[in-house]
Design a protein around this motif. Structure first.
Motif, PDB file in Angstrom:
ATOM      1  N   GLU A 370       0.705  -1.347   0.035  1.00 20.76           N
ATOM      2  CA  GLU A 370       0.210  -0.092   0.147  1.00 20.76           C
ATOM      3  C   GLU A 370       0.822   1.149  -0.162  1.00 20.76           C
ATOM      4  OE1 GLU A 370      -3.930   1.916   2.238  1.00 20.76           O
ATOM      5  OE2 GLU A 370      -2.483   0.108   3.346  1.00 20.76           O
ATOM      6  N   VAL A 371       1.899   1.329   0.814  1.00 22.35           N
ATOM      7  CA  VAL A 371       2.838   2.242   0.881  1.00 22.35           C
ATOM      8  C   VAL A 371       3.809   2.479  -0.647  1.00 22.35           C
ATOM      9  CG1 VAL A 371       5.075   3.381   1.979  1.00 22.35           C
ATOM     10  CG2 VAL A 371       3.082   2.361   3.330  1.00 22.35           C
ATOM     11  N   VAL A 372       4.150   1.376  -1.052  1.00 24.51           N
ATOM     12  CA  VAL A 372       4.705   1.450  -2.357  1.00 24.51           C
ATOM     13  C   VAL A 372       3.928   1.926  -3.519  1.00 24.51           C
ATOM     14  CG1 VAL A 372       5.931   0.136  -4.143  1.00 24.51           C
ATOM     15  CG2 VAL A 372       6.395  -0.327  -1.827  1.00 24.51           C
ATOM     16  N   GLU A 373       2.586   1.397  -3.374  1.00 23.89           N
ATOM     17  CA  GLU A 373       1.779   2.108  -4.604  1.00 23.89           C
ATOM     18  C   GLU A 373       1.350   3.522  -4.363  1.00 23.89           C
ATOM     19  OE1 GLU A 373      -2.817   1.549  -6.075  1.00 23.89           O
ATOM     20  OE2 GLU A 373      -2.229   0.382  -4.278  1.00 23.89           O
ATOM     21  N   SER A 374       1.473   4.056  -2.854  1.00 24.78           N
ATOM     22  CA  SER A 374       1.006   5.239  -2.716  1.00 24.78           C
ATOM     23  C   SER A 374       2.393   6.098  -3.229  1.00 24.78           C
ATOM     24  CB  SER A 374       0.816   5.784  -1.262  1.00 24.78           C
ATOM     25  OG  SER A 374       0.879   6.986  -0.831  1.00 24.78           O
ATOM     26  N   PHE A 375       3.529   5.711  -2.819  1.00 25.64           N
ATOM     27  CA  PHE A 375       4.923   6.739  -3.214  1.00 25.64           C
ATOM     28  C   PHE A 375       4.802   6.780  -4.748  1.00 25.64           C
ATOM     29  CE2 PHE A 375       7.698   6.854   0.664  1.00 25.64           C
ATOM     30  CZ  PHE A 375       6.332   7.188   1.634  1.00 25.64           C
ATOM     31  N   SER A 376       4.598   5.632  -5.351  1.00 25.73           N
ATOM     32  CA  SER A 376       4.615   5.739  -6.787  1.00 25.73           C
ATOM     33  C   SER A 376       3.713   6.572  -7.409  1.00 25.73           C
ATOM     34  CB  SER A 376       4.381   4.175  -7.399  1.00 25.73           C
ATOM     35  OG  SER A 376       3.204   3.903  -7.320  1.00 25.73           O
ATOM     36  N   LYS A 377       2.793   7.213  -6.947  1.00 25.72           N
ATOM     37  CA  LYS A 377       2.041   8.082  -7.638  1.00 25.72           C
ATOM     38  C   LYS A 377       2.509   9.543  -7.721  1.00 25.72           C
ATOM     39  CE  LYS A 377      -2.230   5.388  -6.218  1.00 25.72           C
ATOM     40  NZ  LYS A 377      -3.476   5.629  -5.241  1.00 25.72           N
TER      41      LYS A 377
END
Length: 443
Positions: A370-377
């Motif tokens: 969830e954090v990885v996806e958030s940062f990638s945005k």
């Protein structure tokens, strides 16, 4: 700007009192700073834990305090400290205010520990496991010179080089690889009227502003600034970065009122008026969020220009009082805020990551999908990883005297940038200040 503590005779009086305590060591500091606390180590749970913090989303901190209180059936008094946080916090400690847990930056870990205000965490239950689940560079940041852990992490970050892609497209350029190329691009951007002020950054005299920007650029150019023995190394790369700052100001590549900007100049870059900025990495989330920026989606992170492409990395901390009202209660509070709660959740670290883009030393959080996806945005993760892997820690901060030199340096550099002093005079003053503060605060 900052606190009234840093004006005229009041500053001298404050520093004199602070030096007396810092030089006095554990016994003197404990006796002066924490009067009347003998016999209170086993305080009843009804007595609130005392927690202070700086001005970053204090409403979220207050909400997290309430979560902790409910989860642990606890009582906590949270106090927001306005102004120049570390100076005010030291004043409170000198004055005898009891504080169980406090925010701090790395340059206060040893300083506050030697003054007798805070303790290391070694020996507390679960410390070794906590350290094993953090990244090595952050454990290094949080450790004292003797290897003991000085605090638990609030967050970790590094200064990033960000670009306004709208301007890059208009100028048909790519992010620069060197500071010479950067300056040439700024001149072109200004001449072509793409940006009146191509560069912006935090140049105010505050603990997270021009000093952090300078160290990031010094490290990117290969300047040591201080060697492994904390002796100054004011070499050519050090001087080149200072000259770059003066040139940017003289040629009006940066707003002439930059020294007085609020919010570390983050609101300025969010207007879309500037092309480049050296800024705390997490602020890229601000720049790529429509509600907070006029260039959302167009802010790109690139590797720092310079000979090494490095930058400055830090880890902010929570420190524990040397005399907590109840060690286990304060340790529970520290683990909740600086790590994992008793139910296994990272309430604070994960919330900071998802809502505000703050990274954490805890691997379990940073590797959470969830954090990885958030940062990638809002940032290029590959570039961010490359920048992180090449980042440099500011080990000189693990000395009692560095904050004094750092504060002095910022003011002297501002004067140099404005053309009020010359390079040789600046270097002589910075050298002399190292000698002075080392005498004041012998480690």
């Amino acid at each position: 700007m900052g606190s009234d503590l840093f004006r005229g005779s009041e500053l001298q009086s404050f520093l004199a009192r602070r030096r007396a305590i810092l030089k006095g060591g554990l016994a003197a500091a404990a006796g002066m700073a924490l009067p009347g606390l003998i016999g209170r180590a086993q305080a009843a749970p009804a007595e609130p834990l005392q927690f202070i913090g700086w001005q970053y989303n204090p409403q979220i901190v207050a909400e997290n305090v309430e979560i902790f209180k409910k989860l642990y059936d606890e009582n906590v008094n949270y106090e927001l400290v306005p102004g120049e946080y570390h100076a005010v916090a030291e004043t409170k400690l000198i004055g005898g205010q009891h504080i169980d847990m406090m925010y701090s930056e790395e340059d206060r870990l040893l300083r506050w520990n030697k003054a007798g205000w805070t303790r290391t965490l070694d020996g507390l239950p679960g410390v070794d496991e906590i350290k094993s689940k953090m990244y090595d560079i952050n454990v290094h940041n949080l450790s004292l010179p003797n290897g003991e852990l000085g605090g638990l992490p609030y967050y970790t970050g590094f200064n990033s080089f960000v670009c306004n892609e709208k301007h890059l497209d208009a100028a048909k350029i790519e992010p620069p690889a060197s500071w010479e190329e950067f300056l040439d691009q700024c001149r072109k951007l200004k001449t072509d009227k793409i940006a009146e002020y191509p560069y912006i950054s935090a140049w105010g005299r505050q603990w997270a502003s021009i000093s952090w920007e300078l160290f990031s650029m010094w490290y990117s150019e290969g300047a040591k600034v201080f060697d492994e023995n904390f002796e100054p190394v004011f070499d050519q790369p050090f001087k080149d970065i200072l000259q770059l700052h003066r040139t940017l100001y003289e040629e009006q590549m940066i707003p002439q009122d930059v020294f007085t900007h609020l919010g570390e100049s983050v609101p300025n870059f969010a207007t879309g008026a500037h092309t480049y900025m050296v800024v705390h990495e997490y602020d890229q989330k601000v720049f790529n969020t429509p509600e907070t920026s006029q260039i959302a989606g167009a802010c790109r992170n690139a590797l720092m220009p310079g000979k090494t492409r490095s930058t400055f990395i830090w880890t902010a901390a929570y420190q524990m009082s040397a005399n907590p009202i109840d060690e286990q209660r304060v340790w529970d509070l520290m683990q909740f805020f600086g790590g994992k709660a008793k139910d296994g959740n990272y309430y604070v670290a994960k919330r900071w990551a998802l809502e505000f883009g703050l990274s954490t030393p805890h691997k379990e959080v940073m590797e959470d999908p969830e954090v990885v996806e958030s940062f990638s945005k809002w940032k290029d993760l590959d570039v961010s990883t490359q920048q992180l892997e090449s980042a440099t820690t500011r080990d000189v901060a693990k000395s009692t005297w560095f904050p004094e030199w750092d504060w002095y340096m910022m003011g002297e550099v501002q004067d140099y940038i404005r053309g009020q002093t010359e390079m040789d005079e600046l270097i002589d003053r910075l050298q002399a200040k190292v000698v002075e503060v080392k005498q004041m605060y012998p480690d």
